[in-house]
Design a protein around this motif. Structure first.
Motif, mmCIF file in Angstrom:
data_model
loop_
_atom_site.group_PDB
_atom_site.id
_atom_site.type_symbol
_atom_site.label_atom_id
_atom_site.label_comp_id
_atom_site.label_asym_id
_atom_site.label_seq_id
_atom_site.Cartn_x
_atom_site.Cartn_y
_atom_site.Cartn_z
ATOM 1 N N UNK A 1 0.804 -1.215 0.000
ATOM 2 C CA UNK A 1 0.000 0.000 0.000
ATOM 3 C C UNK A 1 0.833 1.258 0.000
ATOM 4 N N UNK A 2 1.738 1.375 -0.941
ATOM 5 C CA UNK A 2 2.621 2.545 -1.021
ATOM 6 C C UNK A 2 1.808 3.815 -1.276
ATOM 7 N N UNK A 3 2.237 4.934 -0.702
ATOM 8 C CA UNK A 3 1.566 6.209 -0.982
ATOM 9 C C UNK A 3 1.911 6.702 -2.385
ATOM 10 N N UNK A 4 1.010 6.474 -3.317
ATOM 11 C CA UNK A 4 1.217 6.841 -4.705
ATOM 12 C C UNK A 4 0.151 7.830 -5.138
ATOM 13 N N UNK A 5 0.497 8.668 -6.085
ATOM 14 C CA UNK A 5 -0.446 9.664 -6.588
ATOM 15 C C UNK A 5 -1.623 8.986 -7.284
ATOM 16 N N UNK A 6 -2.721 9.694 -7.395
ATOM 17 C CA UNK A 6 -3.895 9.177 -8.096
ATOM 18 C C UNK A 6 -3.536 8.796 -9.531
ATOM 19 N N UNK A 7 -4.142 7.725 -10.002
ATOM 20 C CA UNK A 7 -3.924 7.305 -11.380
ATOM 21 C C UNK A 7 -2.769 6.356 -11.576
ATOM 22 N N UNK A 8 -2.082 5.958 -10.481
ATOM 23 C CA UNK A 8 -0.945 5.041 -10.578
ATOM 24 C C UNK A 8 -1.354 3.671 -10.065
#
Length: 257
Positions: free
Chosen positions: A237-244
């Motif tokens: 559950x890495x903190x990734x930007x929306x759309x990734x």
């Protein structure tokens, strides 16, 4: 509708590493969530199918998809994890009596022929330095920085109003190398680590933190990270930007509206 199928999503060594007992490699051996064959994708279209890259896991990938023949292949660069399956493909073509078609820039074909000089007996090789059309897709390739490993090629593909790009092995792209990455509906980008701590000059592929800086600049509608090492855990559950999204083997993505 055309679709993209991920046959493999791993880096050069794949996951699990044979020598490694880390949490990700251990999980990959038990349940397979993080099991990753070397990176490759297949594009399926009513106008034909083609595959991008043919690494040493090619046979396993073909068996896993229930495929018995591959007719058309696009190659990003001549590193073993992207071309190690070529002798098996050529042998399949020999037994089936049907030549395959391999597409790559001239310098990549030259490197491949240097490593496997007999392939031309079973494969027709097509230089694509000026761009070409495959399965209805208008394809343009360009050289990108692969860090300490030299260079790779990225490909931008367009059909109708839909544009996407495959860029599996790159790092530190300059403005010219980024040019064809603007205006994309989908970008498939290689990111071997979430955060790689090795000295920058020893590295060859973006990590996910650096990749997000790139995405903030080029602004694709959707991005899928692939070419992932055993440092990446799909459960994390890495903190990734929306759309990734993080790719996994067998993942299918529509190419078009």
């Amino acid at each position: 509708m055309d679709q993209l199928i991920f046959l493999g999503t791993g880096d050069a060594m794949g996951v699990p590493r044979v020598y490694c007992d880390c949490e990700v490699c251990t999980e990959a051996r038990k349940t397979g969530l993080n099991r990753r064959l070397r990176s490759s994708v297949r594009i399926e279209s009513r106008e034909g199918n083609f595959t991008i890259d043919c690494g040493p896991d090619w046979r396993v990938q073909m068996e896993g998809e229930g495929q018995r023949h591959m007719q058309q292949l696009l190659v990003t660069h001549a590193h073993f994890d992207h071309i190690g399956g070529l002798p098996e493909w050529a042998d399949a073509c020999r037994w089936l009596g049907s030549k395959g078609n391999m597409y790559a820039p001239a310098e990549v074909l030259e490197q491949i022929n240097g490593q496997f000089p007999w392939l031309g007996r079973q494969l027709d090789m097509h230089s694509i330095d000026e761009g070409f059309i495959l399965a209805g897709w208008h394809i343009r390739g360009w050289k990108v920085n692969h860090g300490k490993n030299g260079f790779s090629y990225a490909y931008r593909m367009e059909k109708g109003t839909f544009a996407w790009a495959y860029c599996s092995d790159s790092i530190g792209l300059n403005d010219q190398e980024k040019e064809l990455l603007h205006g994309l509906d989908l970008l498939v980008l290689g990111t071997s680590f979430y955060h790689e701590t090795a000295a920058y000059e020893t590295r060859s592929v973006y990590d996910m933190l650096e990749a997000q800086e790139l995405l903030a600049e080029i602004k694709p509608v959707q991005t899928i990270f692939t070419h992932m090492s055993h440092d990446v855990d799909l459960k994390a559950g890495y903190p990734l930007a929306d759309g990734i999204t993080l790719a996994h083997r067998g993942m299918k993505v529509p190419l078009g509206g």
